[in-house]
Design a protein around this motif. Structure first.
Motif, PDB file in Angstrom:
ATOM      1  N   GLN A   1       0.809  -1.215   0.000  1.00 36.31           N
ATOM      2  CA  GLN A   1       0.000   0.000   0.000  1.00 36.31           C
ATOM      3  C   GLN A   1       0.847   1.271   0.000  1.00 36.31           C
ATOM      4  O   GLN A   1       0.414   2.294  -0.481  1.00 36.31           O
ATOM      5  N   ALA A   2       2.064   1.226   0.529  1.00 37.61           N
ATOM      6  CA  ALA A   2       2.840   2.444   0.743  1.00 37.61           C
ATOM      7  C   ALA A   2       3.581   2.924  -0.499  1.00 37.61           C
ATOM      8  O   ALA A   2       3.900   4.096  -0.596  1.00 37.61           O
ATOM      9  N   THR A   3       3.880   2.054  -1.444  1.00 39.13           N
ATOM     10  CA  THR A   3       4.686   2.481  -2.578  1.00 39.13           C
ATOM     11  C   THR A   3       3.980   2.199  -3.896  1.00 39.13           C
ATOM     12  O   THR A   3       3.268   1.210  -4.039  1.00 39.13           O
ATOM     13  N   ALA A   4       4.211   3.069  -4.819  1.00 42.16           N
ATOM     14  CA  ALA A   4       3.689   2.893  -6.169  1.00 42.16           C
ATOM     15  C   ALA A   4       4.793   2.280  -7.031  1.00 42.16           C
ATOM     16  O   ALA A   4       5.955   2.637  -6.912  1.00 42.16           O
ATOM     17  N   THR A   5       4.392   1.352  -7.907  1.00 38.09           N
ATOM     18  CA  THR A   5       5.345   0.685  -8.789  1.00 38.09           C
ATOM     19  C   THR A   5       4.862   0.852 -10.220  1.00 38.09           C
ATOM     20  O   THR A   5       3.679   0.667 -10.511  1.00 38.09           O
ATOM     21  N   PHE A   6       5.804   1.175 -11.096  1.00 39.39           N
ATOM     22  CA  PHE A   6       5.470   1.445 -12.490  1.00 39.39           C
ATOM     23  C   PHE A   6       6.359   0.636 -13.416  1.00 39.39           C
ATOM     24  O   PHE A   6       7.543   0.433 -13.140  1.00 39.39           O
ATOM     25  N   GLN A   7       5.773   0.189 -14.507  1.00 41.74           N
ATOM     26  CA  GLN A   7       6.536  -0.406 -15.595  1.00 41.74           C
ATOM     27  C   GLN A   7       6.711   0.701 -16.633  1.00 41.74           C
ATOM     28  O   GLN A   7       5.743   1.225 -17.163  1.00 41.74           O
ATOM     29  N   ILE A   8       7.959   1.056 -16.900  1.00 40.42           N
ATOM     30  CA  ILE A   8       8.254   2.117 -17.867  1.00 40.42           C
ATOM     31  C   ILE A   8       8.992   1.482 -19.036  1.00 40.42           C
ATOM     32  O   ILE A   8      10.030   0.853 -18.854  1.00 40.42           O
ATOM     33  N   THR A   9       8.441   1.653 -20.215  1.00 41.82           N
ATOM     34  CA  THR A   9       9.059   1.147 -21.435  1.00 41.82           C
ATOM     35  C   THR A   9       9.334   2.329 -22.340  1.00 41.82           C
ATOM     36  O   THR A   9       8.440   3.137 -22.602  1.00 41.82           O
ATOM     37  N   ALA A  10      10.569   2.441 -22.790  1.00 43.41           N
ATOM     38  CA  ALA A  10      10.962   3.578 -23.632  1.00 43.41           C
ATOM     39  C   ALA A  10      11.577   3.072 -24.927  1.00 43.41           C
ATOM     40  O   ALA A  10      12.176   2.003 -24.983  1.00 43.41           O
ATOM     41  N   TYR A  11      11.416   3.880 -25.959  1.00 43.35           N
ATOM     42  CA  TYR A  11      11.955   3.592 -27.299  1.00 43.35           C
ATOM     43  C   TYR A  11      12.610   4.859 -27.805  1.00 43.35           C
ATOM     44  O   TYR A  11      12.079   5.960 -27.624  1.00 43.35           O
TER      45      TYR A  11
END
Length: 174
Positions: free
Chosen positions: A144-154
């Motif tokens: 609950q305390a942290t946000a997690t993101f999948q970041i994909t860049a090109y």
């Protein structure tokens, strides 16, 4: 014995066969072949160095796009406005856990369309089930305390004339 007033230092012309000329021509031919081989090797090394430079630039541009996206995601999560020129805004962050996104195919599609400008795709995944989760807690927050993101860049090496492209897929946890 009568000696001639002018001793002969060289044998007469009729005894010479021109062997030095043949040896000199063969040596010149060998030197020419060595020179041609050297030019070909230098040309190949120049092409390899150019390809390495293009791949390195492409990777660095893609990594820069990832860092830009991480800064923007952190600003958005902290309810701040992202920095001007950011590749990510609040509307571009998706939260769909089952969208079937494939970073490799995404990169291939962008390359097929000859895209050169950096592109970023951000998905919030802290609400998705991860390793160790079972069927009863799918979709529930893991932390609950942290946000997690999948970041994909090109990104490509050169926006005007792209010759090398890269895709980086990362997990960013605040």
């Amino acid at each position: 014995m009568i000696r001639s007033p002018h001793p002969r230092a060289f044998p007469s012309v009729r005894h010479q066969r021109g062997a030095v000329l043949y040896v000199a021509l063969i040596m010149l031919l060998l030197l020419a072949l060595i020179g041609i081989a050297g030019i070909q090797v230098a040309g190949m090394q120049e092409k390899m160095a150019s390809n390495y430079r293009a791949a390195s630039r492409s990777f660095q541009n893609t990594e820069g796009a990832v860092r830009n996206a991480e800064d923007a995601v952190e600003a958005i999560t902290n309810r701040n406005a992202p920095v001007d020129g950011s590749l990510v805004d609040i509307t571009s962050i998706t939260q769909n856990c089952e969208d079937g996104f494939d970073p490799v195919q995404w990169g291939r599609d962008l390359a097929k369309n000859n895209e050169a400008a950096p592109k970023v795709r951000v998905r919030q995944i802290d609400q998705c089930g991860g390793p160790g989760s079972n069927s009863q807690d799918q979709g529930l927050p893991i932390d609950q305390a942290t946000a997690t993101f999948q970041i994909t860049a090109y990104a490509a090496d050169d926006p005007a004339n792209p010759t090398s492209r890269s895709v980086i897929d990362t997990i960013f946890k605040l």
